[in-house]
Write a protein that holds these residues in place. Structure first.
Motif, PDB file in Angstrom:
ATOM      1  N   UNK A   1       5.719   0.720  -5.053  1.00  0.00           N
ATOM      2  CA  UNK A   1       5.392   1.874  -4.214  1.00  0.00           C
ATOM      3  C   UNK A   1       4.075   1.661  -3.468  1.00  0.00           C
ATOM      4  N   UNK A   2       3.125   1.009  -4.143  1.00  0.00           N
ATOM      5  CA  UNK A   2       1.826   0.698  -3.521  1.00  0.00           C
ATOM      6  C   UNK A   2       2.001  -0.013  -2.182  1.00  0.00           C
ATOM      7  N   UNK A   3       2.925  -0.959  -2.140  1.00  0.00           N
ATOM      8  CA  UNK A   3       3.098  -1.797  -0.947  1.00  0.00           C
ATOM      9  C   UNK A   3       3.365  -0.941   0.280  1.00  0.00           C
ATOM     10  N   UNK A   4       4.316  -0.008   0.155  1.00  0.00           N
ATOM     11  CA  UNK A   4       4.680   0.830   1.302  1.00  0.00           C
ATOM     12  C   UNK A   4       3.608   1.861   1.614  1.00  0.00           C
ATOM     13  N   UNK A   5       3.089   2.536   0.588  1.00  0.00           N
ATOM     14  CA  UNK A   5       2.108   3.592   0.829  1.00  0.00           C
ATOM     15  C   UNK A   5       0.819   3.026   1.420  1.00  0.00           C
ATOM     16  N   UNK A   6       0.437   1.833   0.992  1.00  0.00           N
ATOM     17  CA  UNK A   6      -0.765   1.197   1.555  1.00  0.00           C
ATOM     18  C   UNK A   6      -0.512   0.691   2.969  1.00  0.00           C
ATOM     19  N   UNK A   7       0.733   0.409   3.273  1.00  0.00           N
ATOM     20  CA  UNK A   7       1.093   0.042   4.650  1.00  0.00           C
ATOM     21  C   UNK A   7       1.005   1.276   5.559  1.00  0.00           C
ATOM     22  N   UNK A   8       1.423   2.426   5.027  1.00  0.00           N
ATOM     23  CA  UNK A   8       1.372   3.677   5.793  1.00  0.00           C
ATOM     24  C   UNK A   8      -0.073   4.133   6.034  1.00  0.00           C
ATOM     25  N   UNK A   9      -0.920   3.969   5.024  1.00  0.00           N
ATOM     26  CA  UNK A   9      -2.333   4.351   5.167  1.00  0.00           C
ATOM     27  C   UNK A   9      -3.155   3.494   4.211  1.00  0.00           C
ATOM     28  N   UNK A  10      -3.735   2.412   4.744  1.00  0.00           N
ATOM     29  CA  UNK A  10      -4.436   1.465   3.873  1.00  0.00           C
ATOM     30  C   UNK A  10      -5.713   2.035   3.273  1.00  0.00           C
ATOM     31  N   UNK A  11      -6.301   3.031   3.929  1.00  0.00           N
ATOM     32  CA  UNK A  11      -7.544   3.604   3.411  1.00  0.00           C
ATOM     33  C   UNK A  11      -7.301   4.720   2.401  1.00  0.00           C
TER      34      UNK A  11
END
Length: 254
Positions: A226-236
């Motif tokens: 899940x981290x991969x996608x959510x960090x792609x959506x908003x890395x900060x």
């Protein structure tokens, strides 16, 4: 739904649910009763620890915990007596009982006296971008003083595969900024970009329906996926999407 559309959809839902109304029905209202940093930390940690089951029951029992500490958690942790702990008799939240509560107070005292507090102890110090090792090391310190083996189940360990939902939720509370008045942003030595979505039945099911999570188990491997996608959506600020996933699951029955 294309990825760009999905991001836009989740951005809107995150913005919709991250507001003061969210606090009214959420255990985060417990630390919101306090202004002293250490009171917020301790109240938040204890409330997050018992955050499983019906939200109303969680809030009621977390409020009882605060009352048993004279609504001054930091002062109580540092200065309690054995007689003070005796007043905990009869406290229970599901499998978290009186003895567990007493130990948590004693361990928190050790953490504040000998390990510079919760913020310091939960810092990422291995150069990684995640809290896996940090939470694992935190658990080791938490149980370095004499304890009952049964109490260990109330602090999860991602090294053993746990999604560590409650600690990740607690980290969100302490680390994310307070611009919208929900989270606190009092742990300035931590980085919002490294936070993980608190994965539970609701957020997991919604994430799977939206195809941003394929793994069937709610475990640490699912967190990493899940981290991969959510960090792609908003890395900060990837964990703002917790509000979207949780709101869709709990409030909209998505």
């Amino acid at each position: 739904m294309k990825k760009e559309e999905l991001k836009e959809f989740l951005d809107k839902k995150a913005s919709l649910y991250e507001n003061s109304k969210f606090i009214e029905s959420d255990p985060i209202q417990i630390p919101h009763q306090f202004s002293l940093k250490e009171d917020i930390e301790i109240a938040g940690f204890l409330a997050a620890t018992i955050a499983w089951g019906k939200r109303g029951m969680i809030i009621n029992n977390a409020s009882k915990m605060m009352a048993l500490m004279g609504n001054s958690p930091y002062d109580f942790v540092l200065n309690h007596s054995e007689d003070d702990l005796a007043n905990f008799e009869g406290f229970v939240h599901r499998t978290f009982n009186t003895d567990d509560f007493k130990f948590f107070i004693q361990s928190l005292k050790n953490i504040y006296q000998n390990h510079s507090g919760l913020e310091e102890l939960l810092q990422i110090k291995d150069g990684s971008d995640n809290y896996k090792t940090s939470i694992h090391n935190f658990k080791k310190v938490f149980f370095e003083i004499p304890h009952s083996p049964r109490t260990q189940k109330h602090v999860s360990d991602p090294v053993k595969g746990s999604a560590s939902k409650r600690i990740n939720m607690y980290l969100r509370w302490m680390v994310r900024n307070n611009k919208k008045g929900v989270d606190f942003g009092i742990w300035k030595t931590h980085n919002t970009a490294h936070l993980h979505c608190p994965l539970d039945v609701h957020t997991g099911n919604v994430a799977r329906k939206l195809t941003i999570l394929n793994r069937k188990q709610n475990d640490w491997k699912a967190i990493q996926e899940l981290d991969i996608t959510l960090r792609e959506f908003d890395k900060k600020d990837p964990v703002k999407y917790d509000f979207a996933l949780f709101g869709l699951g709990v409030f909209e029955k998505f």
